[in-house]
Design a protein around this motif. Structure first.
Motif, short mmCIF file in Angstrom:
data_model
loop_
_atom_site.label_atom_id
_atom_site.label_comp_id
_atom_site.label_asym_id
_atom_site.label_seq_id
_atom_site.Cartn_x
_atom_site.Cartn_y
_atom_site.Cartn_z
N PRO A 86 33.09 -2.99 29.65
CA PRO A 86 33.05 -2.71 31.09
C PRO A 86 32.12 -1.53 31.36
O PRO A 86 31.87 -0.70 30.49
CB PRO A 86 34.50 -2.34 31.40
N THR A 87 31.63 -1.46 32.58
CA THR A 87 30.87 -0.28 32.99
C THR A 87 31.85 0.87 33.15
O THR A 87 33.07 0.63 33.28
CB THR A 87 30.14 -0.51 34.32
N PRO A 88 31.37 2.11 33.19
CA PRO A 88 32.30 3.22 33.43
C PRO A 88 33.11 3.05 34.72
O PRO A 88 34.32 3.30 34.72
CB PRO A 88 31.37 4.43 33.50
N VAL A 89 32.47 2.60 35.78
CA VAL A 89 33.18 2.43 37.06
C VAL A 89 34.25 1.35 36.94
O VAL A 89 35.38 1.53 37.42
CB VAL A 89 32.19 2.12 38.21
N GLU A 90 33.93 0.23 36.28
CA GLU A 90 34.92 -0.83 36.10
C GLU A 90 36.11 -0.32 35.28
O GLU A 90 37.27 -0.62 35.61
CB GLU A 90 34.30 -2.04 35.38
N ALA A 91 35.83 0.46 34.25
CA ALA A 91 36.89 0.99 33.41
C ALA A 91 37.79 1.95 34.20
O ALA A 91 39.02 1.92 34.07
CB ALA A 91 36.30 1.70 32.19
N ILE A 92 37.18 2.79 35.00
CA ILE A 92 37.96 3.74 35.82
C ILE A 92 38.85 2.98 36.80
O ILE A 92 40.04 3.26 36.92
CB ILE A 92 37.03 4.72 36.57
N MET A 115 42.91 2.96 36.83
CA MET A 115 43.61 3.41 38.04
C MET A 115 44.65 2.38 38.44
O MET A 115 45.79 2.73 38.77
CB MET A 115 42.62 3.59 39.19
N GLU A 116 44.26 1.11 38.42
CA GLU A 116 45.17 0.04 38.78
C GLU A 116 46.34 -0.04 37.79
O GLU A 116 47.50 -0.15 38.19
CB GLU A 116 44.42 -1.30 38.81
N SER A 155 31.17 4.32 43.97
CA SER A 155 30.15 3.51 44.64
C SER A 155 28.88 3.41 43.81
O SER A 155 27.96 2.67 44.17
CB SER A 155 29.83 4.09 46.02
N GLY A 156 28.79 4.18 42.72
CA GLY A 156 27.62 4.14 41.86
C GLY A 156 26.50 5.07 42.29
O GLY A 156 25.42 5.06 41.72
N LYS A 157 26.74 5.89 43.30
CA LYS A 157 25.72 6.82 43.80
C LYS A 157 25.59 8.07 42.95
O LYS A 157 24.59 8.77 43.02
CB LYS A 157 26.01 7.20 45.25
N ARG A 158 26.62 8.36 42.19
CA ARG A 158 26.62 9.57 41.37
C ARG A 158 27.03 9.19 39.95
O ARG A 158 27.92 8.37 39.75
CB ARG A 158 27.60 10.58 41.96
N LYS A 159 26.41 9.82 38.97
CA LYS A 159 26.76 9.60 37.57
C LYS A 159 27.85 10.58 37.15
O LYS A 159 28.02 11.64 37.74
CB LYS A 159 25.53 9.79 36.66
N LEU A 160 28.56 10.22 36.11
CA LEU A 160 29.61 11.08 35.58
C LEU A 160 29.00 12.27 34.84
O LEU A 160 28.04 12.11 34.08
CB LEU A 160 30.49 10.30 34.61
N ILE A 182 32.62 4.17 26.39
CA ILE A 182 32.47 3.41 27.64
C ILE A 182 31.97 4.33 28.75
O ILE A 182 31.08 3.97 29.52
CB ILE A 182 33.81 2.75 28.04
N LEU A 183 32.50 5.53 28.82
CA LEU A 183 32.16 6.44 29.91
C LEU A 183 30.73 6.97 29.83
O LEU A 183 30.16 7.34 30.87
CB LEU A 183 33.15 7.62 29.94
N ILE A 184 30.13 7.02 28.65
CA ILE A 184 28.77 7.58 28.53
C ILE A 184 27.68 6.53 28.69
O ILE A 184 26.50 6.86 28.69
CB ILE A 184 28.56 8.34 27.21
N GLN A 185 28.07 5.26 28.87
CA GLN A 185 27.08 4.20 29.04
C GLN A 185 26.21 4.43 30.26
O GLN A 185 26.66 4.99 31.26
CB GLN A 185 27.77 2.85 29.26
#
Length: 119
Positions: free
Chosen positions: A56-62, A66-67, A91-96, A114-117
Protein backbone atom coordinates in the motif's frame (compact mmCIF):
# COMPACT_ATOMS: atom_id res chain seq x y z
CA UNK A 1 1.46 -36.87 -4.91
CA UNK A 2 2.77 -33.38 -4.15
CA UNK A 3 3.98 -31.27 -7.08
CA UNK A 4 4.69 -27.66 -7.85
CA UNK A 5 1.70 -25.68 -9.05
CA UNK A 6 2.32 -24.57 -12.63
CA UNK A 7 -1.05 -23.31 -13.88
CA UNK A 8 -4.44 -22.05 -12.77
CA UNK A 9 -6.06 -25.46 -13.12
CA UNK A 10 -3.55 -27.06 -10.76
CA UNK A 11 -3.99 -24.08 -8.45
CA UNK A 12 -7.76 -24.65 -8.29
CA UNK A 13 -7.29 -28.39 -7.70
CA UNK A 14 -4.84 -27.69 -4.89
CA UNK A 15 -7.21 -25.20 -3.27
CA UNK A 16 -9.98 -27.82 -3.42
CA UNK A 17 -7.71 -30.36 -1.70
CA UNK A 18 -6.76 -27.81 0.97
CA UNK A 19 -10.44 -27.12 1.59
CA UNK A 20 -11.12 -30.86 2.05
CA UNK A 21 -8.21 -31.21 4.45
CA UNK A 22 -9.38 -28.19 6.44
CA UNK A 23 -12.75 -29.87 6.98
CA UNK A 24 -11.05 -32.70 8.87
CA UNK A 25 -10.15 -32.57 12.53
CA UNK A 26 -6.43 -32.96 11.85
CA UNK A 27 -3.98 -33.78 14.57
CA UNK A 28 -0.45 -32.33 14.46
CA UNK A 29 2.35 -34.39 12.93
CA UNK A 30 0.10 -36.57 10.82
CA UNK A 31 0.43 -37.25 7.11
CA UNK A 32 -2.66 -35.15 6.39
CA UNK A 33 -1.54 -32.19 8.52
CA UNK A 34 1.85 -32.25 6.80
CA UNK A 35 0.13 -32.40 3.41
CA UNK A 36 -2.03 -29.40 4.32
CA UNK A 37 1.01 -27.40 5.37
CA UNK A 38 2.98 -28.24 2.22
CA UNK A 39 0.02 -27.55 -0.08
CA UNK A 40 -0.48 -24.18 1.64
CA UNK A 41 3.16 -23.29 0.98
CA UNK A 42 2.83 -24.31 -2.67
CA UNK A 43 -0.30 -22.18 -3.09
CA UNK A 44 1.41 -19.20 -1.46
CA UNK A 45 4.40 -19.54 -3.80
CA UNK A 46 2.16 -19.76 -6.86
CA UNK A 47 -0.01 -16.82 -5.78
CA UNK A 48 3.00 -14.66 -4.88
CA UNK A 49 4.40 -15.23 -8.38
CA UNK A 50 1.18 -14.97 -10.38
CA UNK A 51 -1.05 -12.68 -8.31
CA UNK A 52 1.27 -10.36 -6.37
CA UNK A 53 -0.35 -7.87 -4.04
CA UNK A 54 1.37 -4.49 -4.21
CA UNK A 55 2.43 -2.73 -1.04
CA UNK A 56 0.00 0.00 0.00
CA UNK A 57 1.00 3.62 -0.35
CA UNK A 58 1.74 5.45 2.90
CA UNK A 59 -1.64 7.21 2.71
CA UNK A 60 -3.50 3.93 2.11
CA UNK A 61 -1.69 2.34 5.05
CA UNK A 62 -2.52 5.26 7.35
CA UNK A 63 -6.20 5.24 6.36
CA UNK A 64 -6.40 1.47 6.78
CA UNK A 65 -4.85 1.54 10.26
CA UNK A 66 -7.10 4.45 11.27
CA UNK A 67 -10.12 2.37 10.28
CA UNK A 68 -8.78 -0.75 12.03
CA UNK A 69 -8.05 1.14 15.23
CA UNK A 70 -11.19 3.32 15.07
CA UNK A 71 -9.05 6.46 15.21
CA UNK A 72 -10.65 9.84 14.71
CA UNK A 73 -9.23 12.58 12.52
CA UNK A 74 -8.40 14.48 15.70
CA UNK A 75 -6.33 11.55 17.01
CA UNK A 76 -4.43 11.36 13.72
CA UNK A 77 -3.85 15.12 13.84
CA UNK A 78 -2.37 14.65 17.30
CA UNK A 79 0.04 12.01 15.96
CA UNK A 80 1.06 14.16 12.98
CA UNK A 81 1.31 17.40 14.91
CA UNK A 82 -1.42 19.58 13.41
CA UNK A 83 -4.87 19.35 11.87
CA UNK A 84 -3.79 21.02 8.63
CA UNK A 85 -0.92 18.57 8.23
CA UNK A 86 -3.29 15.63 8.51
CA UNK A 87 -5.48 17.01 5.77
CA UNK A 88 -2.53 17.77 3.49
CA UNK A 89 -0.98 14.34 4.02
CA UNK A 90 -4.19 12.39 3.45
CA UNK A 91 -4.87 14.38 0.27
CA UNK A 92 -1.32 13.77 -1.00
CA UNK A 93 -0.37 17.46 -0.98
CA UNK A 94 2.27 17.02 1.70
CA UNK A 95 4.88 14.30 2.21
CA UNK A 96 5.57 12.66 5.55
CA UNK A 97 8.50 14.02 7.53
CA UNK A 98 10.90 11.77 9.41
CA UNK A 99 9.28 12.83 12.69
CA UNK A 100 5.84 11.90 11.35
CA UNK A 101 7.11 8.54 10.06
CA UNK A 102 8.56 7.74 13.47
CA UNK A 103 5.31 8.71 15.22
CA UNK A 104 3.16 6.69 12.80
CA UNK A 105 5.42 3.68 13.15
CA UNK A 106 5.27 3.89 16.93
CA UNK A 107 1.58 4.76 17.41
CA UNK A 108 -0.05 2.96 14.45
CA UNK A 109 2.48 0.15 14.06
CA UNK A 110 2.92 0.78 10.34
CA UNK A 111 6.16 -0.51 8.86
CA UNK A 112 8.71 2.21 8.15
CA UNK A 113 9.33 0.51 4.79
CA UNK A 114 5.80 1.40 3.75
CA UNK A 115 5.90 4.92 5.19
CA UNK A 116 9.16 5.93 3.43
CA UNK A 117 7.94 4.94 -0.05
CA UNK A 118 7.64 7.57 -2.76
CA UNK A 119 4.01 8.28 -3.57
Amino acid sequence: MLRLIKNDSQHEDTLARIYKLMQLDLQPDTEESDELEILSMLVKKYEDEHYPIPEPTPVEAIKYRMEQMNLTDAELSEILGARSRKSEILSGKRKLSLTMIRALKERLNISADILIQLY
